[in-house]
Design a protein around this motif. Structure first.
Motif, PDB file in Angstrom:
ATOM      1  N   SER A  62     -18.242 -35.305  17.395  1.00 58.97           N
ATOM      2  CA  SER A  62     -18.394 -35.385  18.845  1.00 58.97           C
ATOM      3  C   SER A  62     -17.546 -36.514  19.423  1.00 58.97           C
ATOM      4  O   SER A  62     -17.036 -36.407  20.530  1.00 58.97           O
ATOM      5  N   LEU A  63     -17.362 -37.594  18.663  1.00 55.55           N
ATOM      6  CA  LEU A  63     -16.503 -38.689  19.117  1.00 55.55           C
ATOM      7  C   LEU A  63     -15.061 -38.212  19.242  1.00 55.55           C
ATOM      8  O   LEU A  63     -14.397 -38.465  20.255  1.00 55.55           O
ATOM      9  N   VAL A  64     -14.583 -37.470  18.241  1.00 53.79           N
ATOM     10  CA  VAL A  64     -13.225 -36.935  18.290  1.00 53.79           C
ATOM     11  C   VAL A  64     -13.100 -35.899  19.406  1.00 53.79           C
ATOM     12  O   VAL A  64     -12.093 -35.862  20.122  1.00 53.79           O
ATOM     13  N   ARG A  65     -14.140 -35.082  19.586  1.00 50.46           N
ATOM     14  CA  ARG A  65     -14.117 -34.088  20.657  1.00 50.46           C
ATOM     15  C   ARG A  65     -13.978 -34.762  22.015  1.00 50.46           C
ATOM     16  O   ARG A  65     -13.159 -34.361  22.845  1.00 50.46           O
ATOM     17  N   ASP A  66     -14.760 -35.818  22.236  1.00 47.09           N
ATOM     18  CA  ASP A  66     -14.687 -36.532  23.516  1.00 47.09           C
ATOM     19  C   ASP A  66     -13.322 -37.169  23.725  1.00 47.09           C
ATOM     20  O   ASP A  66     -12.768 -37.134  24.822  1.00 47.09           O
ATOM     21  N   TYR A  67     -12.764 -37.737  22.660  1.00 50.25           N
ATOM     22  CA  TYR A  67     -11.432 -38.332  22.743  1.00 50.25           C
ATOM     23  C   TYR A  67     -10.394 -37.268  23.088  1.00 50.25           C
ATOM     24  O   TYR A  67      -9.512 -37.476  23.917  1.00 50.25           O
ATOM     25  N   GLN A  88     -13.218 -24.139  17.355  1.00 45.02           N
ATOM     26  CA  GLN A  88     -14.387 -23.308  17.628  1.00 45.02           C
ATOM     27  C   GLN A  88     -15.002 -22.808  16.329  1.00 45.02           C
ATOM     28  O   GLN A  88     -16.224 -22.742  16.195  1.00 45.02           O
ATOM     29  N   GLU A  89     -14.171 -22.495  15.353  1.00 46.88           N
ATOM     30  CA  GLU A  89     -14.679 -22.052  14.050  1.00 46.88           C
ATOM     31  C   GLU A  89     -15.493 -23.158  13.380  1.00 46.88           C
ATOM     32  O   GLU A  89     -16.548 -22.901  12.801  1.00 46.88           O
ATOM     33  N   ILE A  90     -15.028 -24.385  13.485  1.00 50.10           N
ATOM     34  CA  ILE A  90     -15.760 -25.512  12.911  1.00 50.10           C
ATOM     35  C   ILE A  90     -17.111 -25.666  13.592  1.00 50.10           C
ATOM     36  O   ILE A  90     -18.135 -25.867  12.930  1.00 50.10           O
ATOM     37  N   LEU A  91     -17.136 -25.558  14.924  1.00 54.17           N
ATOM     38  CA  LEU A  91     -18.401 -25.668  15.650  1.00 54.17           C
ATOM     39  C   LEU A  91     -19.349 -24.532  15.281  1.00 54.17           C
ATOM     40  O   LEU A  91     -20.552 -24.745  15.131  1.00 54.17           O
ATOM     41  N   ASP A  92     -18.802 -23.315  15.119  1.00 49.30           N
ATOM     42  CA  ASP A  92     -19.639 -22.182  14.735  1.00 49.30           C
ATOM     43  C   ASP A  92     -20.228 -22.373  13.341  1.00 49.30           C
ATOM     44  O   ASP A  92     -21.402 -22.078  13.108  1.00 49.30           O
ATOM     45  N   LYS A  93     -19.430 -22.882  12.405  1.00 55.88           N
ATOM     46  CA  LYS A  93     -19.933 -23.120  11.053  1.00 55.88           C
ATOM     47  C   LYS A  93     -21.048 -24.155  11.065  1.00 55.88           C
ATOM     48  O   LYS A  93     -22.039 -24.024  10.361  1.00 55.88           O
ATOM     49  N   ARG A  94     -20.876 -25.184  11.885  1.00 51.96           N
ATOM     50  CA  ARG A  94     -21.910 -26.220  11.982  1.00 51.96           C
ATOM     51  C   ARG A  94     -23.204 -25.615  12.524  1.00 51.96           C
ATOM     52  O   ARG A  94     -24.289 -25.895  12.035  1.00 51.96           O
TER      53      ARG A  94
END
Length: 135
Positions: A62-67, A88-94
């Protein structure tokens, strides 16, 4: 060809130019716009990585996403479609892993006999059950 080989060849021809000078010339005049932009982006990231320090308990993703959001909004970063799909694939896997853990915890609680059902409980006396079943 490496700068050192060019420098040695020029020295053997009697026209010595140092490898440092050759490298500087190549960087200034013989690099593509992409390579220049890439090296500038690397410099910016190196400067900013000092401020991108996660504390304990902070989610690095989330820190990298915000950056990344702030860099895109500032016009400093232009993500490609492939990068967006990969993110998006990484978020879906999470999300899937989280769902799998929740399911595993639910099954473990059911099999362990400590199932908790939310609602209002009512105590039923055994005599009432016997009376209703005979009726």
């Amino acid at each position: 060809m490496p700068d050192t080989k060019v420098s040695k060849w020029l020295e053997s021809e009697g026209q010595y130019v140092s490898r440092v000078t050759l490298g500087k010339h190549r960087r200034e005049h013989l690099t593509s716009d992409f390579e220049k932009a890439k090296s500038e982006a690397i410099k910016v990231m190196e400067d900013r990585k000092k401020t991108l320090k996660p504390n304990k308990g902070v989610d690095l993703a989330s820190l990298v996403r915000d950056y990344t959001f702030s860099a895109v909004e500032a016009g400093e970063l232009l993500p490609t479609l492939a990068e967006g799909l990969r993110a998006q694939e990484i978020l879906d896997k999470r999300s899937e892993k989280s769902s799998d853990r929740d399911l595993a915890m639910t099954l473990a609680s059911i099999l362990g006999g400590s199932m908790v059902i939310e609602g209002i409980s009512t105590t039923i006396e055994p005599e009432l059950i016997m009376e209703e079943s005979s009726a």
